[in-house]
Design a protein around this motif. Sequence first.
Motif, PDB file in Angstrom:
ATOM      1  N   PHE A   1     -43.392   0.953 -26.178  1.00 50.27           N
ATOM      2  CA  PHE A   1     -42.798  -0.739 -27.327  1.00 50.27           C
ATOM      3  C   PHE A   1     -41.364  -0.622 -26.847  1.00 50.27           C
ATOM      4  CE2 PHE A   1     -45.274  -1.447 -31.137  1.00 50.27           C
ATOM      5  CZ  PHE A   1     -45.938  -0.760 -31.471  1.00 50.27           C
ATOM      6  N   THR A   2     -41.518  -0.014 -25.964  1.00 49.39           N
ATOM      7  CA  THR A   2     -39.219  -0.473 -25.444  1.00 49.39           C
ATOM      8  C   THR A   2     -39.725  -0.762 -24.223  1.00 49.39           C
ATOM      9  OG1 THR A   2     -39.213   2.059 -25.218  1.00 49.39           O
ATOM     10  CG2 THR A   2     -38.031   0.849 -26.840  1.00 49.39           C
ATOM     11  N   GLY A   3     -40.585  -1.081 -23.319  1.00 52.77           N
ATOM     12  CA  GLY A   3     -41.320  -1.305 -22.605  1.00 52.77           C
ATOM     13  C   GLY A   3     -41.328  -0.041 -20.866  1.00 52.77           C
ATOM     14  N   GLN A   4     -40.527   1.463 -22.059  1.00 56.46           N
ATOM     15  CA  GLN A   4     -40.059   2.730 -20.198  1.00 56.46           C
ATOM     16  C   GLN A   4     -41.099   2.858 -20.116  1.00 56.46           C
ATOM     17  OE1 GLN A   4     -37.517   3.040 -23.637  1.00 56.46           O
ATOM     18  NE2 GLN A   4     -36.121   4.444 -22.125  1.00 56.46           N
ATOM     19  N   GLN A   5     -42.265   2.795 -20.855  1.00 53.92           N
ATOM     20  CA  GLN A   5     -43.214   3.468 -20.298  1.00 53.92           C
ATOM     21  C   GLN A   5     -44.574   2.167 -20.647  1.00 53.92           C
ATOM     22  OE1 GLN A   5     -46.707   5.838 -22.201  1.00 53.92           O
ATOM     23  NE2 GLN A   5     -45.000   7.890 -20.798  1.00 53.92           N
ATOM     24  N   ALA A   6     -45.930   1.608 -19.232  1.00 55.30           N
ATOM     25  CA  ALA A   6     -46.703   1.454 -18.520  1.00 55.30           C
ATOM     26  C   ALA A   6     -48.036   1.502 -19.437  1.00 55.30           C
ATOM     27  CB  ALA A   6     -46.613   1.132 -17.466  1.00 55.30           C
ATOM     28  N   GLY A   7     -48.859   0.540 -20.170  1.00 55.37           N
ATOM     29  CA  GLY A   7     -49.878   1.418 -21.000  1.00 55.37           C
ATOM     30  C   GLY A   7     -50.356   0.047 -22.385  1.00 55.37           C
ATOM     31  N   ASN A   8     -51.356   0.340 -22.758  1.00 60.45           N
ATOM     32  CA  ASN A   8     -51.929  -0.210 -23.933  1.00 60.45           C
ATOM     33  C   ASN A   8     -50.629  -0.101 -25.109  1.00 60.45           C
ATOM     34  OD1 ASN A   8     -53.617  -1.622 -22.476  1.00 60.45           O
ATOM     35  ND2 ASN A   8     -55.265   0.262 -22.469  1.00 60.45           N
ATOM     36  N   ILE A   9     -50.910  -1.162 -26.092  1.00 60.62           N
ATOM     37  CA  ILE A   9     -49.483  -0.504 -27.050  1.00 60.62           C
ATOM     38  C   ILE A   9     -50.552  -1.523 -27.986  1.00 60.62           C
ATOM     39  CG2 ILE A   9     -47.811  -1.329 -28.639  1.00 60.62           C
ATOM     40  CD1 ILE A   9     -46.518  -1.624 -25.598  1.00 60.62           C
ATOM     41  N   TYR A  10     -51.115  -2.252 -28.265  1.00 58.04           N
ATOM     42  CA  TYR A  10     -52.069  -4.050 -29.483  1.00 58.04           C
ATOM     43  C   TYR A  10     -52.808  -4.792 -28.682  1.00 58.04           C
ATOM     44  CZ  TYR A  10     -52.247  -5.688 -33.653  1.00 58.04           C
ATOM     45  OH  TYR A  10     -53.016  -6.544 -34.679  1.00 58.04           O
ATOM     46  N   SER A  11     -53.688  -5.122 -28.928  1.00 57.18           N
ATOM     47  CA  SER A  11     -53.978  -6.046 -28.199  1.00 57.18           C
ATOM     48  C   SER A  11     -54.223  -8.088 -28.113  1.00 57.18           C
ATOM     49  CB  SER A  11     -55.896  -5.775 -28.552  1.00 57.18           C
ATOM     50  OG  SER A  11     -56.559  -4.313 -27.905  1.00 57.18           O
ATOM     51  N   ARG A  12     -53.129  -7.695 -29.219  1.00 57.97           N
ATOM     52  CA  ARG A  12     -52.709  -9.101 -28.928  1.00 57.97           C
ATOM     53  C   ARG A  12     -52.311  -9.247 -27.667  1.00 57.97           C
ATOM     54  NH1 ARG A  12     -47.757  -8.778 -31.899  1.00 57.97           N
ATOM     55  NH2 ARG A  12     -49.276  -9.092 -33.817  1.00 57.97           N
ATOM     56  N   PHE A  13     -51.317  -8.531 -26.562  1.00 54.83           N
ATOM     57  CA  PHE A  13     -51.147  -8.788 -25.664  1.00 54.83           C
ATOM     58  C   PHE A  13     -50.708  -7.091 -24.571  1.00 54.83           C
ATOM     59  CE2 PHE A  13     -47.817  -5.326 -27.093  1.00 54.83           C
ATOM     60  CZ  PHE A  13     -48.137  -5.652 -28.353  1.00 54.83           C
ATOM     61  N   THR A  14     -51.990  -6.546 -25.107  1.00 51.76           N
ATOM     62  CA  THR A  14     -52.326  -5.943 -24.090  1.00 51.76           C
ATOM     63  C   THR A  14     -53.996  -4.614 -24.330  1.00 51.76           C
ATOM     64  OG1 THR A  14     -51.362  -3.967 -25.058  1.00 51.76           O
ATOM     65  CG2 THR A  14     -50.369  -4.233 -23.310  1.00 51.76           C
TER      66      THR A  14
ATOM     67  N   PRO B   1     -43.413 -13.229 -23.342  1.00 49.56           N
ATOM     68  CA  PRO B   1     -42.448 -12.618 -24.720  1.00 49.56           C
ATOM     69  C   PRO B   1     -43.479 -13.551 -25.864  1.00 49.56           C
ATOM     70  CG  PRO B   1     -40.820 -12.339 -22.702  1.00 49.56           C
ATOM     71  CD  PRO B   1     -42.467 -12.778 -22.400  1.00 49.56           C
ATOM     72  N   TYR B   2     -43.652 -14.986 -25.385  1.00 50.43           N
ATOM     73  CA  TYR B   2     -44.387 -15.672 -26.267  1.00 50.43           C
ATOM     74  C   TYR B   2     -45.324 -14.864 -26.363  1.00 50.43           C
ATOM     75  CZ  TYR B   2     -46.332 -19.985 -27.897  1.00 50.43           C
ATOM     76  OH  TYR B   2     -46.910 -21.039 -29.199  1.00 50.43           O
ATOM     77  N   LEU B   3     -46.172 -14.893 -25.619  1.00 51.47           N
ATOM     78  CA  LEU B   3     -47.984 -14.650 -26.302  1.00 51.47           C
ATOM     79  C   LEU B   3     -47.935 -13.203 -26.455  1.00 51.47           C
ATOM     80  CD1 LEU B   3     -50.789 -14.415 -25.533  1.00 51.47           C
ATOM     81  CD2 LEU B   3     -50.410 -12.720 -23.604  1.00 51.47           C
ATOM     82  N   ARG B   4     -46.777 -12.523 -26.510  1.00 49.16           N
ATOM     83  CA  ARG B   4     -46.642 -11.240 -27.484  1.00 49.16           C
ATOM     84  C   ARG B   4     -46.174 -11.751 -29.470  1.00 49.16           C
ATOM     85  NH1 ARG B   4     -44.010  -5.898 -25.900  1.00 49.16           N
ATOM     86  NH2 ARG B   4     -43.908  -4.819 -27.943  1.00 49.16           N
ATOM     87  N   THR B   5     -45.514 -12.958 -29.413  1.00 48.53           N
ATOM     88  CA  THR B   5     -45.002 -12.586 -30.481  1.00 48.53           C
ATOM     89  C   THR B   5     -45.853 -14.303 -30.880  1.00 48.53           C
ATOM     90  OG1 THR B   5     -42.898 -12.599 -29.787  1.00 48.53           O
ATOM     91  CG2 THR B   5     -42.943 -14.180 -31.918  1.00 48.53           C
ATOM     92  N   GLY B   6     -46.470 -15.247 -30.325  1.00 51.55           N
ATOM     93  CA  GLY B   6     -47.286 -16.021 -30.361  1.00 51.55           C
ATOM     94  C   GLY B   6     -49.323 -15.969 -30.690  1.00 51.55           C
ATOM     95  N   GLY B   7     -49.585 -14.804 -30.045  1.00 47.95           N
ATOM     96  CA  GLY B   7     -50.766 -14.647 -30.114  1.00 47.95           C
ATOM     97  C   GLY B   7     -51.145 -14.901 -30.124  1.00 47.95           C
ATOM     98  N   ALA B   8     -51.559 -16.669 -29.572  1.00 47.03           N
ATOM     99  CA  ALA B   8     -52.593 -17.140 -29.587  1.00 47.03           C
ATOM    100  C   ALA B   8     -53.735 -16.427 -27.487  1.00 47.03           C
ATOM    101  CB  ALA B   8     -52.348 -19.082 -29.053  1.00 47.03           C
TER     102      ALA B   8
END
Length: 394
Positions: free
Chosen positions: A50-63, A237-244
């Motif tokens: 979540f803090t971006g210190q490790q690469a990998g999938n989190i949530y499909s809105r942005f990964t 950051p916009y995609l992660r927040t804006g969600g389109a």
Amino acid sequence: MTDKNWEDYSVETQAIRAGQQRTHEDEHSMPIFMTSSYVFKSAKEASLRFTGQQAGNIYSRFTNPTVNTFQERLALMEQGERCLAFASGMAAIMAIGMSLLKAGDHVVCSRSVFGNTVLTFQNYFAKFGVETTFVELSNLDAWQAAIQPNTQFLFVETPSNPMMELVDISALAEIAHQQDCLLVVDNVFCTPIMQKPLSLGADIVVHSATKYIDGQGRCVGGAVIASEEIIEQSIYPYLRTGGATMSAFNAWIFLSGLETLAVRMQAHCDNAFALAKWLESQEAVAKVHYPGLESHPQHALAKQQQSHFGGVVSFELKGGKEQAWRLIDATQLLSITANLGDVKTTITHPASTTHGRLAPEVRLQAGIKDSLVRISVGLENIEDIKQDLLRGLS
Ligand SMILES: *Cc1c(COP(=O)(O)O)cnc(C)c1O
């Protein structure tokens, strides 16, 4: 698969193979990862992700792995550092504005861009205090003169729809950079097979994947390609927040679209060139707009800037709207629709559809006469396309 240096391969090969990472199942084709979230091995790992210190999938809105593969592949094909996929081409354009603009900023935009792009700047960004100046696409002096100290970027589409007019991307990039502005190019009409704006000096490329990238009229999607810095600091950051977000299913369709893009573009362009030449010889046709024709005022620039001349042809009939509508209605094979970039040939009357919401004088200023017909040339046999048009031309 990941250890290859995909930059060293040609665009046709990248389009088929780049970006895919096989899972433990050893699948050959790219899987569709229909999952909204991902599981972490520990609370600590969750925190690092979540803090971006490790690469990998989190949530499909942005990964999402399927979407990531599409993004990596298109970035390589456009010779850009990074790509982000969006729910539509308009969502991608909106993301550029939302992430790069603030109240008090200014944009210079070509007058000859996709209708909803004009509305995005004119109706929506304007509400939040962003002013846009619209200029004539091919007039470099007009671009230069329109730039203000608060201009953030120039936005252009080349060749334009439906007039197939061009602008010199390198020259425009130079004008933008002299004044500390970015150049954004909508590369929908060319795709990276025909034109790579980033290698000509542009800073951001935007796509509607809905058109040639899908190529068979199935899904709506879009993408932004730019430097690591622009993507990481502004667009992501916009995609992660804006969600389109682009769905994994659509990314999977677009991935298979990319695999055949090079051969389809070649075939679209061959058919369009043949049709443009044939239309030029028709008695009922007053003028044909196609960059491959010697009669096109920017034929030399098209040869220099693009590897092919494109799949869209527009032409004016002798007469007006009545003649244009009669030709369209006489067709039996072509699809009467405003979509483009499909294997199916489509025919449309811009003045009363795509550009119908513009004031008549604005439309004429853009060269869109009532007698104008636009064809997005598909992959049917060219003789069948000609025969279908001949019904209304003779
Ligand atoms: C279609 C199109 C868009 C918008 O894309 P959507 O996927 O329909 O949202 C933007 N620019 C151009 C040139 C287009 O043709």
